[in-house]
Scaffold this motif. Structure first.
Motif, PDB file in Angstrom:
ATOM      1  N   THR A  41       0.826  -1.207   0.000  1.00 35.38           N
ATOM      2  CA  THR A  41       0.000   0.000   0.000  1.00 35.38           C
ATOM      3  C   THR A  41       0.858   1.253   0.000  1.00 35.38           C
ATOM      4  O   THR A  41       0.578   2.218  -0.722  1.00 35.38           O
ATOM      5  CB  THR A  41      -0.958  -0.001   1.206  1.00 35.38           C
ATOM      6  OG1 THR A  41      -1.784  -1.175   1.137  1.00 35.38           O
ATOM      7  CG2 THR A  41      -1.840   1.224   1.233  1.00 35.38           C
ATOM      8  N   LYS A  42       1.926   1.254   0.782  1.00 32.10           N
ATOM      9  CA  LYS A  42       2.835   2.406   0.823  1.00 32.10           C
ATOM     10  C   LYS A  42       3.464   2.647  -0.549  1.00 32.10           C
ATOM     11  O   LYS A  42       3.536   3.782  -1.022  1.00 32.10           O
ATOM     12  CB  LYS A  42       3.937   2.191   1.859  1.00 32.10           C
ATOM     13  CG  LYS A  42       3.467   2.261   3.290  1.00 32.10           C
ATOM     14  CD  LYS A  42       4.633   1.977   4.231  1.00 32.10           C
ATOM     15  CE  LYS A  42       4.144   1.822   5.660  1.00 32.10           C
ATOM     16  NZ  LYS A  42       5.245   1.453   6.568  1.00 32.10           N
ATOM     17  N   LEU A  43       3.938   1.572  -1.181  1.00 32.83           N
ATOM     18  CA  LEU A  43       4.548   1.695  -2.504  1.00 32.83           C
ATOM     19  C   LEU A  43       3.547   2.196  -3.539  1.00 32.83           C
ATOM     20  O   LEU A  43       3.869   3.025  -4.392  1.00 32.83           O
ATOM     21  CB  LEU A  43       5.138   0.354  -2.946  1.00 32.83           C
ATOM     22  CG  LEU A  43       6.369  -0.129  -2.191  1.00 32.83           C
ATOM     23  CD1 LEU A  43       6.699  -1.571  -2.566  1.00 32.83           C
ATOM     24  CD2 LEU A  43       7.552   0.782  -2.462  1.00 32.83           C
ATOM     25  N   THR A  44       2.322   1.693  -3.459  1.00 33.74           N
ATOM     26  CA  THR A  44       1.276   2.090  -4.396  1.00 33.74           C
ATOM     27  C   THR A  44       0.940   3.571  -4.239  1.00 33.74           C
ATOM     28  O   THR A  44       0.829   4.305  -5.227  1.00 33.74           O
ATOM     29  CB  THR A  44       0.020   1.223  -4.203  1.00 33.74           C
ATOM     30  OG1 THR A  44       0.355  -0.152  -4.454  1.00 33.74           O
ATOM     31  CG2 THR A  44      -1.084   1.639  -5.151  1.00 33.74           C
ATOM     32  N   LYS A  45       0.807   4.038  -3.010  1.00 37.63           N
ATOM     33  CA  LYS A  45       0.503   5.453  -2.771  1.00 37.63           C
ATOM     34  C   LYS A  45       1.641   6.346  -3.256  1.00 37.63           C
ATOM     35  O   LYS A  45       1.409   7.401  -3.844  1.00 37.63           O
ATOM     36  CB  LYS A  45       0.220   5.697  -1.290  1.00 37.63           C
ATOM     37  CG  LYS A  45      -1.129   5.162  -0.859  1.00 37.63           C
ATOM     38  CD  LYS A  45      -1.421   5.512   0.586  1.00 37.63           C
ATOM     39  CE  LYS A  45      -2.815   5.047   0.953  1.00 37.63           C
ATOM     40  NZ  LYS A  45      -3.225   5.536   2.266  1.00 37.63           N
ATOM     41  N   LYS A  46       2.875   5.925  -3.014  1.00 43.04           N
ATOM     42  CA  LYS A  46       4.037   6.690  -3.457  1.00 43.04           C
ATOM     43  C   LYS A  46       4.077   6.750  -4.986  1.00 43.04           C
ATOM     44  O   LYS A  46       4.328   7.811  -5.565  1.00 43.04           O
ATOM     45  CB  LYS A  46       5.317   6.055  -2.909  1.00 43.04           C
ATOM     46  CG  LYS A  46       6.573   6.818  -3.232  1.00 43.04           C
ATOM     47  CD  LYS A  46       7.782   6.182  -2.571  1.00 43.04           C
ATOM     48  CE  LYS A  46       9.050   6.941  -2.905  1.00 43.04           C
ATOM     49  NZ  LYS A  46      10.233   6.363  -2.272  1.00 43.04           N
ATOM     50  N   ALA A  47       3.820   5.629  -5.641  1.00 39.33           N
ATOM     51  CA  ALA A  47       3.818   5.589  -7.103  1.00 39.33           C
ATOM     52  C   ALA A  47       2.684   6.437  -7.669  1.00 39.33           C
ATOM     53  O   ALA A  47       2.866   7.151  -8.661  1.00 39.33           O
ATOM     54  CB  ALA A  47       3.710   4.146  -7.594  1.00 39.33           C
ATOM     55  N   ALA A  48       1.506   6.387  -7.042  1.00 40.06           N
ATOM     56  CA  ALA A  48       0.374   7.189  -7.511  1.00 40.06           C
ATOM     57  C   ALA A  48       0.690   8.678  -7.418  1.00 40.06           C
ATOM     58  O   ALA A  48       0.409   9.444  -8.347  1.00 40.06           O
ATOM     59  CB  ALA A  48      -0.877   6.855  -6.696  1.00 40.06           C
ATOM     60  N   LYS A  49       1.295   9.081  -6.329  1.00 40.40           N
ATOM     61  CA  LYS A  49       1.675  10.492  -6.163  1.00 40.40           C
ATOM     62  C   LYS A  49       2.656  10.905  -7.252  1.00 40.40           C
ATOM     63  O   LYS A  49       2.529  11.977  -7.851  1.00 40.40           O
ATOM     64  CB  LYS A  49       2.280  10.710  -4.780  1.00 40.40           C
ATOM     65  CG  LYS A  49       2.661  12.144  -4.517  1.00 40.40           C
ATOM     66  CD  LYS A  49       3.237  12.327  -3.121  1.00 40.40           C
ATOM     67  CE  LYS A  49       3.670  13.761  -2.909  1.00 40.40           C
ATOM     68  NZ  LYS A  49       4.338  13.972  -1.644  1.00 40.40           N
TER      69      LYS A  49
END
Length: 71
Positions: free
Chosen positions: A5-13
């Motif tokens: 989830t952390k990686l996904t949020k960082k990538a989305a940003k």
């Protein structure tokens, strides 16, 4: 919060900072791996649509179908 989830949020940003907007179609080139899954979910989180492709698909051809490319 899970690491995924952390990686996904960082990538989305990052995708949004680079111009990804709701409704954009993104083609993700590559093999199925954790990074591919993160990018898939990041695009969805941004309101985009994912169009997967084989790694050997020709870049020039794909530009006729999609607006954004992720390698």
């Amino acid at each position: 919060m899970s690491e995924f989830t952390k990686l996904t949020k960082k990538a989305a940003k990052s995708l949004q900072e680079h111009g990804l907007q709701k409704g954009d179609v993104v083609c993700i080139f590559g093999v199925e791996c954790i990074e591919w899954a993160v990018m898939f979910h990041a695009v969805i989180a941004c309101g985009g649509t994912v169009s997967g492709s084989k790694r050997d698909f020709k870049k020039g051809i794909s530009l006729h179908f999609v607006s954004k490319l992720v390698y």
